[in-house]
Design an enzyme around this catalytic site. Structure first.
Site, mmCIF file in Angstrom:
data_model
loop_
_atom_site.group_PDB
_atom_site.id
_atom_site.type_symbol
_atom_site.label_atom_id
_atom_site.label_comp_id
_atom_site.label_asym_id
_atom_site.label_seq_id
_atom_site.Cartn_x
_atom_site.Cartn_y
_atom_site.Cartn_z
ATOM 1 N N GLY A 37 -4.128 -4.096 11.384
ATOM 2 C CA GLY A 37 -4.522 -4.439 10.027
ATOM 3 C C GLY A 37 -6.031 -4.424 9.918
ATOM 4 O O GLY A 37 -6.582 -3.675 9.105
ATOM 5 N N ASP A 66 -34.737 -16.827 28.422
ATOM 6 C CA ASP A 66 -34.334 -15.762 27.503
ATOM 7 C C ASP A 66 -34.299 -16.224 26.056
ATOM 8 O O ASP A 66 -34.283 -15.401 25.139
ATOM 9 C CB ASP A 66 -32.957 -15.207 27.892
ATOM 10 N N GLU A 100 -19.161 -4.690 23.644
ATOM 11 C CA GLU A 100 -18.335 -5.897 23.679
ATOM 12 C C GLU A 100 -17.143 -5.821 22.725
ATOM 13 O O GLU A 100 -16.039 -6.257 23.068
ATOM 14 C CB GLU A 100 -19.177 -7.131 23.337
ATOM 15 N N ARG A 156 -24.681 -20.427 34.110
ATOM 16 C CA ARG A 156 -25.599 -19.563 34.860
ATOM 17 C C ARG A 156 -26.207 -20.344 36.023
ATOM 18 O O ARG A 156 -26.387 -19.810 37.126
ATOM 19 C CB ARG A 156 -26.721 -19.071 33.942
ATOM 20 N N ASN A 178 -7.619 11.655 4.137
ATOM 21 C CA ASN A 178 -7.343 11.795 2.700
ATOM 22 C C ASN A 178 -8.560 11.563 1.815
ATOM 23 O O ASN A 178 -8.456 11.617 0.583
ATOM 24 C CB ASN A 178 -6.184 10.885 2.275
ATOM 25 N N HIS A 227 0.839 -1.190 0.000
ATOM 26 C CA HIS A 227 0.000 0.000 0.000
ATOM 27 C C HIS A 227 0.882 1.250 0.000
ATOM 28 O O HIS A 227 1.291 1.722 1.066
ATOM 29 C CB HIS A 227 -0.908 0.005 1.233
ATOM 30 N N HIS A 266 -30.128 -15.644 23.213
ATOM 31 C CA HIS A 266 -29.156 -15.562 24.291
ATOM 32 C C HIS A 266 -28.519 -16.913 24.623
ATOM 33 O O HIS A 266 -27.617 -16.972 25.454
ATOM 34 C CB HIS A 266 -29.820 -15.001 25.552
ATOM 35 N N ARG A 278 -20.261 -19.544 37.406
ATOM 36 C CA ARG A 278 -20.042 -18.088 37.321
ATOM 37 C C ARG A 278 -19.909 -17.490 38.717
ATOM 38 O O ARG A 278 -19.114 -16.568 38.937
ATOM 39 C CB ARG A 278 -21.175 -17.406 36.555
ATOM 40 N N SER A 310 -24.532 -10.084 36.612
ATOM 41 C CA SER A 310 -24.806 -11.391 36.024
ATOM 42 C C SER A 310 -23.553 -12.228 35.837
ATOM 43 O O SER A 310 -23.602 -13.456 35.952
ATOM 44 C CB SER A 310 -25.500 -11.224 34.666
ATOM 45 N N HIS A 339 -4.296 3.267 -3.336
ATOM 46 C CA HIS A 339 -4.413 2.705 -1.984
ATOM 47 C C HIS A 339 -3.633 1.407 -1.821
ATOM 48 O O HIS A 339 -2.761 1.323 -0.946
ATOM 49 C CB HIS A 339 -5.886 2.455 -1.635
#
Length: 689
Positions: free
Chosen positions: A121, A489, A431, A540, A192, A33, A493, A362, A389, A267
């Site tokens: 990258g 749920d 996230e 859970r 640019n 490039h 989920h 958990r 949670s 480019h």
């Protein structure tokens, strides 16, 4: 060289040297490039010659400024900078650009080329990594600096492209950086107006300065990307702005001086021999030889070597004075800089008593995490707005946030006061940015970061997880709500394919512990594993805490898989059947084994929490756990069965989930999907024939 020192003709030659070293690299490789280096070389030279505090002879000096080329496709510019300023990189290395085994790969790779801080990258990642680096600097400075003793004081600089600013991850990270008031983060935007396929007017017409100002950033605009003095003045103002991160928009011309200037054609393709000559003529550069470096440009750039040595010596003097005044703090800081673990860091990790009703992994993981954190100051992190949670709040260790302007502005903060010394990082519902920021924290050094979300949402984090594995960064991912047992749920989920997807990432340990005690060992392994990231996959729902007097020690997790219990066989005879399970399904395997044993079937139950650790064991150990002579095998995991064939073989079976979940109570969903004793026993009988 001082910031306010006037630019002269030698500086101009340094800029053109960077340009044409880059052009020649791309042309020789016939790949790369050239457009970004031709346009962005002036801003890069101003930054590296007047502002960046770095030490070419000591690339890992802890208090160096961090430089991130977020627009990693412009790697030729970075390699030219490193060579010209005196890093351990030669002209021969530049000539091997993008070739097998070279030190100058197509995009910058951490730990591969001296002076490269992070692998970039995929656009947007580098800018977001830089937010993590700035958080690390702020947290370390707040913890260790004292009046008259500044041992942590550096900035993070970024060169970013239009594509970086388009990516959603950069928006997430920039929003958080503005909220956190990371004033030592400075982004130079190579504005640019061109991307790979077209000019930006076809896709990107928003007011970027206004967008970043709305995030809480300080912004500067430089209308002429070749005006070294104007660029320097803008960076100076950005460095003086300590209450906000800064975006310096520098209007450049992609492929500057070439026949393809301002065209997307500049480019990502070599200019071609004819256009290389034309560009050199336009900018007054010798047509030959290739890789020409004027002696005065080399001498000017190599001033960075002595300047860097002086900076390192000054810092070492400050560190010595700090050690005299604050020996305990100095010991702790130096230990963190070495990446060493404190003695007895794991002394208070709990063991869990047998309990048929059990505890969710958990919840157990949260208890273990908090005990470790009291002894391991490098451990810092948080969740994507899911602490209640995921159970990943570090109790009483403070919130990483700017101190509130007044007590009234302080929100509910159960984990301690707001300050940059706080170790709970609130990522918000971001996230993707969380994953990239964790990489920046780990790459910065002296930090051991973790981040948490539901397993189903690990998909939002997949690019930075992949990059963490590629770089060998120690990042811990806490993924909870690990299966269809999530229940009401519903399928949005309930993870199905996520565990298989994570296992497909080379260099990532994926650990799904079966109970609280395996969870404690899993955290130990994650902390001790310095050369790769770890994903902890947690339930859970409550799962039984196994009785160590009736099954093998949970410490077997360290080897990836182990014989949990043999039913109905002597030591001299192999089992007729092996049940292999992970996570919550291990207790199901034990129940099924008991029923089969009552039918006089010799059954082995293997807990296999981590494929990667098991693969790393020698053949003799693997054979002792899964003897090849035993072909009747059933794997049980409430996830995609993809990949399990390698462990069960042609004659084996896999009880998994090959469709999306459903909204209903978790136990009902599991029963409907075949995760009950009756189905496991029936499938085992079929394997036995």
């Amino acid at each position: 060289m001082k910031r306010n020192e006037a630019f002269d003709e030698v500086d101009a030659r340094c800029v053109d040297t960077l340009r044409f070293l880059s052009v020649d690299m791309v042309q020789k490789a016939d790949s790369g490039h050239p457009g970004l280096p031709l346009g962005a070389a002036p801003m890069a030279w101003v930054l590296w010659s007047r502002f960046l505090r770095h030490a070419p002879a000591d690339p890992h000096w802890p208090d160096r400024d961090r430089f991130v080329l977020s627009a990693g496709h412009g790697s030729a510019l970075l390699y030219s900078l490193l060579f010209l300023t005196g890093y351990d990189l030669s002209l021969d290395d530049l000539g091997q650009f993008r070739q097998w085994g070279s030190r100058t790969p197509g995009h910058p790779e951490r730990s591969h080329t001296p002076g490269v801080e992070i692998t970039t990258g995929p656009l947007g990642q580098g800018l977001s990594n830089a937010v993590g680096m700035a958080i690390a600097e702020a947290q370390l400075a707040a913890r260790y600096n004292r009046t008259e003793h500044d041992v942590v004081d550096h900035r993070t600089f970024v060169v970013a492209s239009d594509g970086d600013l388009m990516e959603g991850v950069a928006s997430e990270a920039a929003s958080l950086a503005g909220h956190l008031k990371l004033g030592k983060l400075v982004v130079l935007y190579d504005d640019n107006s061109v991307t790979l396929a077209a000019g930006t007017p076809i896709t990107f017409s928003e007011d970027r300065a206004a967008r970043f100002a709305a995030y809480g950033w300080h912004t500067e605009t430089v209308d002429d990307g070749n005006d070294l003095a104007a660029i320097g003045a803008a960076i100076e103002r950005a460095c003086n702005e300590r209450a906000r991160p800064s975006l310096v928009l520098v209007r450049t011309h992609i492929g500057y001086g070439s026949p393809e200037q301002d065209s997307y054609k500049a480019h990502g393709s070599p200019l071609g021999e004819k256009d290389v000559v034309a560009t050199k003529r336009t900018l007054g550069w010798p047509e030959s030889p290739a890789f020409f470096v004027p002696e005065d440009a080399r001498e000017r750039a190599r001033e960075a070597i002595d300047r860097g040595r002086r900076l390192v010596d000054e810092w070492k003097s400050r560190l010595h004075a700090y050690r005299v005044a604050l020996p305990e703090e100095a010991d702790e800081l130096e230990q963190r800089l070495r990446g060493a673990l404190p003695q007895r860091w794991d002394a208070s990790i709990p063991s869990f008593a047998p309990d048929a009703k059990g505890i969710a992994t958990r919840v157990a993981a949260g208890k273990v995490l908090n005990e470790i954190a009291t002894h391991l100051p490098a451990l810092t992190g948080g969740s994507a707005d899911l602490d209640p949670s995921t159970h990943t709040a570090l109790q009483g260790l403070g919130e990483f946030n700017p101190p509130p302007a007044s007590p009234r502005s302080k929100q509910d903060t159960p984990n301690g006061p707001w300050s940059y010394a706080g170790r709970n990082i609130h990522f918000g519902v971001r996230e993707h940015a969380m994953g990239a920021i964790l990489n920046g924290l780990a790459a910065h050094g002296a930090m051991l970061p973790f981040g948490a979300t539901f397993l189903a949402f690990s998909d939002y984090m997949r690019p930075p997880i992949r990059l963490a594995a590629l770089m060998g960064l120690q990042v811990v991912y806490v993924f909870t709500h690990d299966s269809i047992v999530l229940g009401e749920d519903g399928p949005t989920h309930q993870p199905v394919e996520q565990i298989a997807g994570l296992r497909a990432v080379p260099g990532l340990n994926v650990i799904r512990p079966c109970d609280a005690n395996e969870t404690a060992v899993a955290w130990r392994v994650a902390i001790e594993t310095r050369d790769r990231p770890t994903a902890l996959v947690l339930t859970r729902q409550k799962v039984p805490v196994l009785d160590p007097s009736t099954v093998a020690s949970a410490d077997g997790l360290r080897r990836g898989a182990y014989v949990l219990k043999d039913f109905g066989r002597s030591d001299r005879t192999p089992p007729a059947l092996i049940l292999i399970a992970t996570g919550s399904e291990v207790s199901l395997a034990l129940q099924a084994a008991e029923k089969l044993a009552a039918e006089r079937v010799a059954v082995r139950v293997v807990s296999m929490p981590c494929w990667e650790l098991f693969e790393a064991q020698d053949g003799a150990y693997r054979e002792s756990v899964l003897p090849r002579a035993v072909r009747a095998r059933v794997a049980i995991e409430a996830a995609s069965p993809m990949g399990w064939d390698r462990w069960v073989g042609d004659a084996g079976d896999v009880i998994g989930v090959d469709r999306f979940g459903a909204s209903a109570p978790g136990n009902e969903v599991m029963r409907r999907y075949g995760f009950d004793v009756e189905n496991v026993v029936e499938r085992a009988r079929r394997c036995l024939g």
